[in-house]
Motif scaffolding. Structure first.
Motif, short mmCIF file in Angstrom:
data_model
loop_
_atom_site.label_atom_id
_atom_site.label_comp_id
_atom_site.label_asym_id
_atom_site.label_seq_id
_atom_site.Cartn_x
_atom_site.Cartn_y
_atom_site.Cartn_z
N GLN A 1 -3.43 44.93 -9.92
CA GLN A 1 -3.42 46.14 -9.09
C GLN A 1 -2.00 46.61 -8.84
O GLN A 1 -1.76 47.82 -8.67
N HIS B 1 -6.62 39.96 -3.89
CA HIS B 1 -6.58 41.06 -4.85
C HIS B 1 -5.77 40.63 -6.07
O HIS B 1 -4.82 39.87 -5.96
N SER C 1 -0.40 49.92 -10.88
CA SER C 1 -0.35 50.96 -9.85
C SER C 1 0.40 52.19 -10.34
O SER C 1 1.23 52.13 -11.26
#
Length: 325
Positions: free
Chosen positions: A130, A126, A134
């Motif tokens: 991210q 990932h 967030s």
């Protein structure tokens, strides 16, 4: 700010770690303990390198076990080593087993590299975006949490100011210093330069300094050793503690390098009482640099390096409540 931050997934969890530690981990193992509905302690150790898996796992677990109310845990491995496989797999396995045996079963193991994050043991990668994008990171940043920011910068504080002269340490000196310190702790405005230099001077005398440390905490039994270890008779006034840390930084502005170690040590000690070991060690390291071998800072750093947790931080009823975490 007392709102509750809800962590909705691994990216949110990973986003909180640098905010909790005050620094982005590198080549490290991080263990987050968890209690009912909230996170507990945050512990970081350098990556094991040549350390034997079982010894490493037992050491880290013994530190985590200081959180006596923990019922679960998370493990995060930060490394760029052995990216083709699963880095430190034996150490991770041993740590998972030890934490389970200590009644802190691991809910999740995550891997963070300089290029991606992943569930440990899986091949799906990932993006780090991210984490930075967030909701948790955005919320913490919005409410003023900063990463890799060290408030102590000797160059910015300057070298122009004159040294202060420590008092003789008489009973009258101690009474006057404690009264002055209590007054500024209870005030809303920062002291003027004259008053600040007088208090900073009082911190230069070892015995007077110890009384000022004790004066910062109102829920104590009078025993200095107990106070230093966070053994209080009740929940301390954490707003007063936050105020003391702010004032310590203000006092450093009115004295030159070489006289800031007592205030840096106070800031480190207060961070340790809050359960922020990494931030505490940063201030104590600065103290030991400002006055080489500054004894109290050295002793507190040794305490932290052994994974000791302040007594006040062990009990959820008395512990410092992190903002929105």
């Amino acid at each position: 700010m007392t709102e509750k931050l809800n962590l909705t997934g691994p990216a949110d969890l990973l986003a909180t770690v640098p905010h909790l530690l005050g620094v982005k981990p590198a080549e490290s193992f991080v263990v987050l303990t968890a209690r009912a509905g909230s996170l507990g302690a945050t512990l970081r150790m350098d990556a094991p390198e040549h350390a034997e898996p079982m010894n490493y796992a037992q050491t880290l677990t013994s530190h985590a076990a200081n959180d006596e109310q923990a019922t679960a845990s998370y493990v995060i491995v930060y490394t760029d080593e052995d990216l083709d496989g699963y880095p430190y797999a034996a150490h991770v396995a041993a740590l998972v087993n030890e934490l389970a045996a200590a009644r802190m079963p691991v809910r999740n193991v995550l891997l963070v590299t300089s290029g991606y994050w992943a569930e440990f043991g899986t091949d799906e990668q990932h993006t780090l975006a991210q984490i930075t994008d967030s909701q948790a990171n955005a919320t913490l940043t919005y409410f003023g949490s900063a990463i890799d920011v060290d408030v102590y910068n000797p160059a910015l504080l300057g070298t122009w100011t004159q040294r202060v002269e420590a008092p003789e340490g008489t009973e009258e000196d101690i009474e006057d210093a404690c009264a002055a310190w209590a007054a500024v702790l209870e005030a809303t405005a920062n002291p003027d330069q004259q008053k600040a230099r007088a208090i900073a001077a009082a911190f230069q005398h070892k015995m007077v300094r110890d009384f000022l440390f004790r004066e910062t905490i109102t829920t104590h039994n009078g025993n200095f050793a107990d106070v230093m270890l966070g053994k209080f008779t009740g929940r301390p006034d954490w707003d007063r503690v936050d105020r003391a840390e702010t004032l310590a930084f203000e006092l450093m502005k009115v004295v030159p390098a070489g006289q800031r170690a007592p205030m840096l040590t106070l800031m480190g000690w207060l961070e340790w009482l809050k359960g922020h070991g990494s931030q505490a060690d940063r201030y104590l390291k600065h103290a030991a640099a400002d006055v080489p071998g500054f004894r109290l800072a050295v002793l507190l750093r040794e305490l932290i390096s052994r994974g000791a947790l302040a007594e006040v931080a062990r009990d959820n009823e008395t512990a410092y409540k992190r903002r929105i975490i």
